[in-house]
Structures are given as C-alpha cells and as structure tokens.
Write a protein that holds these residues in place. Structure first.
Motif, PDB file in Angstrom:
ATOM      1  N   UNK A 134       0.833  -1.205   0.000  1.00  0.00           N
ATOM      2  CA  UNK A 134       0.000   0.000   0.000  1.00  0.00           C
ATOM      3  C   UNK A 134       0.866   1.254   0.000  1.00  0.00           C
ATOM      4  N   UNK A 135       2.034   1.180   0.616  1.00  0.00           N
ATOM      5  CA  UNK A 135       2.906   2.348   0.747  1.00  0.00           C
ATOM      6  C   UNK A 135       3.642   2.694  -0.548  1.00  0.00           C
ATOM      7  N   UNK A 136       3.757   1.759  -1.487  1.00  0.00           N
ATOM      8  CA  UNK A 136       4.522   1.987  -2.711  1.00  0.00           C
ATOM      9  C   UNK A 136       4.101   3.230  -3.489  1.00  0.00           C
ATOM     10  N   UNK A 137       2.776   3.473  -3.701  1.00  0.00           N
ATOM     11  CA  UNK A 137       2.385   4.656  -4.475  1.00  0.00           C
ATOM     12  C   UNK A 137       2.737   5.981  -3.806  1.00  0.00           C
ATOM     13  N   UNK A 138       3.078   5.973  -2.530  1.00  0.00           N
ATOM     14  CA  UNK A 138       3.429   7.208  -1.840  1.00  0.00           C
ATOM     15  C   UNK A 138       4.841   7.676  -2.178  1.00  0.00           C
TER      16      UNK A 138
END
Length: 301
Positions: A134-138
């Motif tokens: 989930x953190x990758x697109x940030x």
C-alpha cells in the motif's frame, strides 16, 4: 469488521497542558477530535513562535476513528489452508480500543524505537506485506518507521515522512494510507488470509522517537538532539547527557563528532539569554558509536 484510527503521535503536542479537553465533531463515518482553537491564544509566545508550533500547529485533527459496518462476506472455507483464519478463534472480538502500552522506547521495539514486531501473531507477516504494498504509491519520501501487531488483533503502523523536519506525515497522508490499507485488509480478511476482526492505528513517530546511530544522524544533523552517552573518567564509566548538534561522522573509526547546541539548557543561567561563549562554541565531543546509549530529538528551544 475493520476498525481504524489515525493518531498524530507527537507526544509533546498531545499532552501539552495548555490544551483543554478536545471537542468532538462528527463528520460522516469519522469521529474526529479537534483541539479548541481558542486555546492557542493561551500559549506562551516562545512556544507559538517556536519551530515545533510553526511546523505542527496546523495539524488540528489529532485522532480519527472510523468504523465500517458492511455486509458480512463468508467465502468458501478450506480447513487445510495454513493461511486461513477464523476470527473468533484467532483474535478476540474488539469492543473497546486497546491503548498501546507506553514504555521507554528501545531500538527495534515496533513503536517509537522503530522496527518490526509481530508478537507471535502468525498473520503479522501477511499484514506487513500488505502495508508495504500500500505504501509503494506514496513514493520514496514515505517509509514504514515501525510496524507492530498484537495478539488481541491490533495493527500499529508509524509512517515516517523523510523530508519533514520531525519525520511527521500530514494528516491527509496518514488518512489516505489508512483508507487504502484498511480496504486491502478487509479484502484479505474476507479471503481468510488474515483474521477479519482487526483494528488499525496509523500514526507518525513520537517526538521522543529514537535516532538510530549512525543511520539517522546525517538526516537530523541540522536539529539539536539529546544524547545520552558513556564517558570514561578516572578509570570509571560515567553516564552523561547533553544537547548537541551532530557535526560529522567518521565512518572509518566508527565515531561521531558533536558540538554544543545553542539552547537554553546549555547557556549560563546568569548570562541573561546571551549565546554560548567562544569556548563553548569551540568545544567538541568525539564519541564512538558503542559509547552512545540513546539519541532523541530535542524540542524545547
């Protein structure tokens, strides 16, 4: 059912005695705690004009609680699947919020000391994989500072915003991560990959987060830090502490050079606010990494 909460974990801000009891404001599915704006006028000028106030006073919503009541999904169960979980057997039903235990931070404790801690939760690694995804697109500016699961079915996530002076993401960023992560956890729970009855808290590292030596020193070199260290005096090891700026790192010798920070705690109390003397400004302390016990950010200046 997934329960989630956002929390700005700057302990100084949350526990500041100048703020009265928060007001509660209902907004759709969120229960948001908002500090009374009137209380800001009662703050001392030093605090209102200080760097901590300027960087963080705009973050008024401190905590949010969102509860989604959705139609129960009962997928086909496979008793032989090692990743299959039955909510009632694996975690207790969550009726009241479990407050994370406040302890002295230690490196790798899954809290303000950073690191990953599963506490014997067999589903913890799967929940961590989802969080990282989930953190990758940030982007590269945001990292998982710490991740911890509780046998009672709680997931505690601290997000670290690398460009921020204190490592604190905005409430919008924490809320978006929480929303996306909650959605993915709900999906995984419906498929039996993790327990369905879980609770999630997303926050930033506390003001008393531990600074990793030497990994984090260069990042916070422009900020004063409270350093606890061991010094040999007359064949005895004495524990000392001081407020320093990190000047340089000698990777070859495994040591760092510190200089006194020009803060009230280091000034002569009889000098009536005058800056450090020339002797104090020229003073340096060389410390091997092994002699450094604890380093935290210093806020009271």
């Amino acid at each position: 059912m997934m329960i989630s909460r956002l929390s700005s974990k700057f302990n100084f801000f949350l526990r500041n005695p100048f703020f009265p009891t928060p007001l509660y404001h209902h907004n759709h599915r969120f229960l948001t705690i908002i500090q009374q704006k009137q209380a800001l006028h009662n703050l001392p000028n030093g605090l209102k004009n200080g760097p901590f106030f300027k960087n963080h006073i705009s973050v008024l919503p401190l905590r949010c609680l969102s509860i989604n009541s959705s139609e129960e999904i009962t997928p086909e169960r496979n008793g032989n699947d090692p990743l299959h979980y039955e909510t009632i057997e694996d975690v207790e039903p969550i009726d009241l919020w479990e407050e994370e235990e406040e302890v002295e931070p230690e490196i790798g404790d899954g809290g303000d000391g950073g690191g990953i801690v599963f506490q014997s939760c067999s589903w913890g690694e799967q929940a961590l994989l989802i969080a990282r995804d989930v953190l990758l697109p940030f982007g590269d500016d945001m990292e998982l500072y710490s991740f911890k699961t509780s046998p009672h079915g709680y997931i505690y996530v601290r997000l670290d915003k690398l460009p921020n002076n204190f490592g604190c993401p905005s409430m919008d960023e924490m809320e978006e991560f929480s929303r996306q992560y909650k959605k993915r956890l709900d999906e995984a729970g419906a498929l039996g990959k993790i327990p369905e009855d879980l609770a999630l808290e997303v926050s930033s590292p506390g003001a008393e987060r531990l600074i990793k030596v030497p990994d984090d020193l260069s990042r916070f070199k422009d900020r004063p830090m409270r350093v606890s260290y061991i010094e040999e005096m007359n064949s005895r090891k004495v524990e000392k502490n001081g407020i320093f700026f990190m000047e340089s790192i000698d990777a070859e010798s495994g040591s760092c050079i510190w200089k006194l920070a020009d803060v009230k705690e280091n000034r002569d109390p009889t000098s009536k606010g005058r800056p450090l003397s020339r002797k104090q400004k020229d003073w340096r302390l060389k410390l091997p990494y092994a002699m450094v016990k604890k380093v935290t950010l210093y806020l009271n200046y």
